[in-house]
Motif scaffolding. Structure first.
Motif, PDB file in Angstrom:
ATOM      1  N   UNK A  73       0.821  -1.207   0.000  1.00 12.30           N
ATOM      2  CA  UNK A  73       0.000   0.000   0.000  1.00 12.30           C
ATOM      3  C   UNK A  73       0.855   1.257   0.000  1.00 12.30           C
ATOM      4  N   UNK A  74       1.923   1.251   0.810  1.00 10.31           N
ATOM      5  CA  UNK A  74       2.802   2.424   0.891  1.00 10.31           C
ATOM      6  C   UNK A  74       3.506   2.676  -0.438  1.00 10.31           C
ATOM      7  N   UNK A  75       3.991   1.606  -1.073  1.00  7.91           N
ATOM      8  CA  UNK A  75       4.678   1.736  -2.364  1.00  7.91           C
ATOM      9  C   UNK A  75       3.741   2.296  -3.423  1.00  7.91           C
ATOM     10  N   UNK A  76       2.551   1.703  -3.535  1.00  2.69           N
ATOM     11  CA  UNK A  76       1.610   2.124  -4.569  1.00  2.69           C
ATOM     12  C   UNK A  76       1.078   3.532  -4.321  1.00  2.69           C
ATOM     13  N   UNK A  77       0.960   3.927  -3.044  1.00  2.00           N
ATOM     14  CA  UNK A  77       0.498   5.275  -2.746  1.00  2.00           C
ATOM     15  C   UNK A  77       1.511   6.317  -3.203  1.00  2.00           C
ATOM     16  N   UNK A  78       2.793   6.088  -2.901  1.00  2.77           N
ATOM     17  CA  UNK A  78       3.835   7.027  -3.327  1.00  2.77           C
ATOM     18  C   UNK A  78       3.914   7.068  -4.848  1.00  2.77           C
ATOM     19  N   UNK A  79       3.841   5.913  -5.481  1.00  5.27           N
ATOM     20  CA  UNK A  79       3.925   5.864  -6.947  1.00  5.27           C
ATOM     21  C   UNK A  79       2.715   6.529  -7.580  1.00  5.27           C
ATOM     22  N   UNK A  80       1.540   6.331  -7.001  1.00  2.08           N
ATOM     23  CA  UNK A  80       0.333   6.970  -7.514  1.00  2.08           C
ATOM     24  C   UNK A  80       0.416   8.493  -7.394  1.00  2.08           C
ATOM     25  N   UNK A  82       3.203  10.143  -7.363  1.00  2.00           N
ATOM     26  CA  UNK A  82       4.347  10.586  -8.162  1.00  2.00           C
ATOM     27  C   UNK A  82       4.567   9.613  -9.314  1.00  2.00           C
ATOM     28  N   UNK A  83       3.688   9.626 -10.327  1.00  3.62           N
ATOM     29  CA  UNK A  83       3.749   8.611 -11.376  1.00  3.62           C
ATOM     30  C   UNK A  83       5.029   8.616 -12.201  1.00  3.62           C
ATOM     31  N   UNK A  84       5.794   9.710 -12.158  1.00  2.00           N
ATOM     32  CA  UNK A  84       7.046   9.751 -12.920  1.00  2.00           C
ATOM     33  C   UNK A  84       8.205   9.110 -12.163  1.00  2.00           C
ATOM     34  N   UNK A  85       7.988   8.718 -10.910  1.00  2.00           N
ATOM     35  CA  UNK A  85       9.070   8.148 -10.100  1.00  2.00           C
ATOM     36  C   UNK A  85       9.444   6.753 -10.585  1.00  2.00           C
ATOM     37  N   UNK A  86      10.738   6.439 -10.472  1.00  2.00           N
ATOM     38  CA  UNK A  86      11.221   5.085 -10.622  1.00  2.00           C
ATOM     39  C   UNK A  86      11.356   4.454  -9.245  1.00  2.00           C
ATOM     40  N   UNK A  87      11.747   3.167  -9.180  1.00  2.74           N
ATOM     41  CA  UNK A  87      11.868   2.492  -7.883  1.00  2.74           C
ATOM     42  C   UNK A  87      12.790   3.201  -6.897  1.00  2.74           C
ATOM     43  N   UNK A  88      13.914   3.738  -7.373  1.00  2.00           N
ATOM     44  CA  UNK A  88      14.834   4.425  -6.471  1.00  2.00           C
ATOM     45  C   UNK A  88      14.220   5.665  -5.851  1.00  2.00           C
ATOM     46  N   UNK A  89      13.466   6.406  -6.637  1.00  2.00           N
ATOM     47  CA  UNK A  89      12.827   7.617  -6.117  1.00  2.00           C
ATOM     48  C   UNK A  89      11.693   7.275  -5.158  1.00  2.00           C
ATOM     49  N   UNK A  90      10.960   6.194  -5.444  1.00  2.00           N
ATOM     50  CA  UNK A  90       9.923   5.748  -4.509  1.00  2.00           C
ATOM     51  C   UNK A  90      10.556   5.360  -3.180  1.00  2.00           C
ATOM     52  N   UNK A  91      11.677   4.636  -3.241  1.00  2.00           N
ATOM     53  CA  UNK A  91      12.373   4.260  -2.006  1.00  2.00           C
ATOM     54  C   UNK A  91      12.788   5.492  -1.214  1.00  2.00           C
ATOM     55  N   UNK A  92      13.335   6.498  -1.902  1.00  2.00           N
ATOM     56  CA  UNK A  92      13.776   7.711  -1.224  1.00  2.00           C
ATOM     57  C   UNK A  92      12.602   8.431  -0.564  1.00  2.00           C
ATOM     58  N   UNK A  93      11.483   8.512  -1.263  1.00  2.00           N
ATOM     59  CA  UNK A  93      10.318   9.193  -0.707  1.00  2.00           C
ATOM     60  C   UNK A  93       9.782   8.443   0.510  1.00  2.00           C
ATOM     61  N   UNK A  94       9.780   7.116   0.458  1.00  2.00           N
ATOM     62  CA  UNK A  94       9.353   6.330   1.605  1.00  2.00           C
ATOM     63  C   UNK A  94      10.278   6.550   2.795  1.00  2.00           C
ATOM     64  N   UNK A  95      11.580   6.617   2.521  1.00  2.00           N
ATOM     65  CA  UNK A  95      12.536   6.891   3.601  1.00  2.00           C
ATOM     66  C   UNK A  95      12.264   8.248   4.235  1.00  2.00           C
TER      67      UNK A  95
END
Length: 348
Positions: A73-80, A82-95
């Protein structure tokens, strides 16, 4: 749903069932997370059936690691968001939100939900990188041509080299020296005066016959004007990269009927970029506003202690005073980015 181990033949059987009932339903039957089935499907496509059956996975004794619903849920929420994010940027935002999830897990969830990594272009010899040592030591400005409802318009961007913070922008049907001057003047009034400004040799920035009004304005303000070398856009690499990002993520994705619509969307994009989007050029965890406003170390300390920094960023205030230690051991006091001079003409 615990960790499970499957032979390659069992995986292939599950994949064959997935063709009939769908990967997510097959995952439920097998008792694994659906991302695992998508991972097997990817391996089968890459290896072919014979090589897939002979494949010996690394760390076979570990089994398939469970992905919790909270992580998904956390991963998909950040990606939703920020749809232009790649996996590394999603990880950074979660951190930044105080949540640590491995990039492998993030990539699995994203790929199973439609993410496709962009193909890397063939690398040419990398240009020499440079970076200012503090906010407002150097700014970069460039003009990007875009099309809105079949009408050619021009985006002027002014960014701080040290932090990548966008100091100002204009979206115009026609460029002019007056608009460029107003952009710089407003940025100076809002954030302080930059010491040096880097541009290309476009007609609004540079005159081949004498000095134009923009150059004269900078001269009167005591702002050094530096020009990128002709046919060498890498010199303006940071603002050029920003141009490309805006073109791909905004003007390449949305349709605008009017200049006003485009400007409104651009304003929101810039706000998000400055204050919410972790920048890979800043280590992957900081947003431009944190570095520009002197909050870099505080943000990194908060992230290291798993504190959510995303709710704090809008309240950042400009760091008015900075002390900078030069390589020769001298110390200079900067007020809003400008060196403070005492009697005799020397810096504090």
């Amino acid at each position: 749903m615990g960790n499970k181990q499957f032979s390659q033949a069992q995986k292939l059987t599950i994949l064959k069932h997935a063709k009939q009932i769908g990967p997510k339903e097959a995952a439920k039957v097998a008792g694994v997370h659906y991302t695992t089935v998508y991972e097997w499907k990817r391996q089968l496509k890459e290896l072919g059936e014979e090589a897939f059956l002979e494949h010996q996975p690394r760390r076979s004794g570990r089994g398939e690691k469970e992905i919790t619903p909270e992580q998904e849920s956390a991963i998909l929420q950040v990606w939703n968001d920020n749809p232009a994010f790649g996996p590394g940027q999603v990880r950074s935002q979660l951190r930044r939100q105080g949540t640590t999830i491995s990039i492998r897990t993030i990539r699995k969830v994203m790929e199973a939900n439609g993410y496709t990594a962009k193909q890397k272009q063939n690398q040419v010899s990398a240009p020499e990188r440079f970076e200012a040592s503090r906010p407002l030591e150097l700014a970069q400005m460039d003009i990007l041509e875009v099309t809105i409802n079949k009408v050619r318009v021009y985006l002027i961007l002014l960014i701080d080299d040290f932090s990548r913070f966008i100091l100002g922008f204009r979206l115009l049907e026609q460029t002019s020296v007056d608009e460029v001057i107003q952009l710089v003047r407003r940025a100076v009034d809002q954030y302080g005066k930059m010491e040096e400004l880097l541009t290309d040799r476009g007609f609004v920035f540079y005159s081949w016959r004498g000095i134009n009004r923009f150059e004269k304005y900078l001269e009167n303000q005591g702002i050094d004007h530096t020009h990128a070398r002709p046919h060498h856009p890498q010199t303006l690499g940071k603002v050029e990269a920003l141009n490309k990002r805006i073109k791909n993520e905004l003007f390449g994705q949305e349709h605008f009927s009017t200049l006003e619509q485009a400007f409104s969307a651009l304003t929101k994009w810039v706000e998000h970029y400055n204050h919410k989007r972790p920048h890979q050029g800043l280590g992957g965890f900081l947003v431009p506003a944190e570095r520009f406003h002197g909050q870099e170390q505080k943000a990194l300390d908060d992230i290291a202690n798993s504190r959510d920094v995303t709710a704090q960023i809008q309240d950042i205030e400009r760091s008015i005073v900075n002390l900078v230690l030069a390589p020769d051991g001298s110390v200079t006091l900067y007020l809003l980015g400008q060196p403070v001079v005492i009697k005799g003409g020397s810096h504090v």
